[in-house]
Scaffold this active site. Sequence first.
Site, PDB file in Angstrom:
ATOM      1  N   LEU A  30     -19.588   7.897  31.236  1.00  0.00           N
ATOM      2  CA  LEU A  30     -19.119   8.862  32.105  1.00  0.00           C
ATOM      3  C   LEU A  30     -17.777   8.652  32.578  1.00  0.00           C
ATOM      4  O   LEU A  30     -17.331   9.511  32.937  1.00  0.00           O
ATOM      5  CB  LEU A  30     -20.187   8.899  33.368  1.00  0.00           C
ATOM      6  CG  LEU A  30     -20.193  10.256  34.081  1.00  0.00           C
ATOM      7  CD1 LEU A  30     -20.523  11.327  33.183  1.00  0.00           C
ATOM      8  CD2 LEU A  30     -21.241  10.353  35.167  1.00  0.00           C
ATOM      9  N   ILE A  83     -24.938   8.501  26.309  1.00  0.00           N
ATOM     10  CA  ILE A  83     -23.842   8.062  27.485  1.00  0.00           C
ATOM     11  C   ILE A  83     -24.662   7.321  28.531  1.00  0.00           C
ATOM     12  O   ILE A  83     -25.641   7.714  28.909  1.00  0.00           O
ATOM     13  CB  ILE A  83     -23.154   9.470  27.852  1.00  0.00           C
ATOM     14  CG1 ILE A  83     -21.880   9.160  28.333  1.00  0.00           C
ATOM     15  CG2 ILE A  83     -24.027  10.368  28.653  1.00  0.00           C
ATOM     16  CD1 ILE A  83     -21.036  10.398  28.705  1.00  0.00           C
ATOM     17  N   CYS A  84     -23.732   6.414  29.429  1.00  0.00           N
ATOM     18  CA  CYS A  84     -24.340   5.882  30.334  1.00  0.00           C
ATOM     19  C   CYS A  84     -22.855   5.887  31.352  1.00  0.00           C
ATOM     20  O   CYS A  84     -21.944   6.667  31.266  1.00  0.00           O
ATOM     21  CB  CYS A  84     -24.708   4.501  30.112  1.00  0.00           C
ATOM     22  SG  CYS A  84     -23.499   3.318  29.458  1.00  0.00           S
ATOM     23  N   ALA A  85     -22.994   5.004  32.218  1.00  0.00           N
ATOM     24  CA  ALA A  85     -21.886   4.883  33.433  1.00  0.00           C
ATOM     25  C   ALA A  85     -20.544   4.151  32.628  1.00  0.00           C
ATOM     26  O   ALA A  85     -19.589   4.923  32.761  1.00  0.00           O
ATOM     27  CB  ALA A  85     -22.120   3.829  34.537  1.00  0.00           C
ATOM     28  N   GLY A 142     -20.588   2.603  29.257  1.00  0.00           N
ATOM     29  CA  GLY A 142     -20.721   2.739  27.663  1.00  0.00           C
ATOM     30  C   GLY A 142     -21.761   1.514  27.149  1.00  0.00           C
ATOM     31  O   GLY A 142     -21.941   1.461  26.099  1.00  0.00           O
TER      32      GLY A 142
END
Length: 135
Positions: free
Chosen positions: A122, A93-95, A97
Amino acid sequence: MKFIVDNWMLILIALASGGMLFWPMLRGASSGSLTAQGAVQLINRERAVVVDVREPEEFAAGHVTGAKNVPLSELEQKLPGAVKNKSLPLLLICASGARAQRAVATAKKLGYEQAQAVSGGLKSWKEANLPVEKA
């Protein structure tokens, strides 16, 4: 041939509906990503490990509860130490995608065959009102 000419509209409808049913499978298979709700199911049912590939300062501002932080730039070196069991599902996961999608390729190259990106990152996790913690 007479059947096709007489029933062209039914054949067209059948092809269109089959295509609409098949399209999500094609998209899901190629993207290697899943929804936030799908991620929760993997965490609860299969003990999936969540790895946040954002930078440490982004991670400290808020992250998925229980996630490990391994920045994308260090993923190849640090992922094997952070997640030892390669048979468990790995959720990246990141900010938004985008970085997580790139991380999936790296993780699979390292032997994590069940690596998937959480689509929307996120942002979608928060939109689904799922728990977030701050470091």
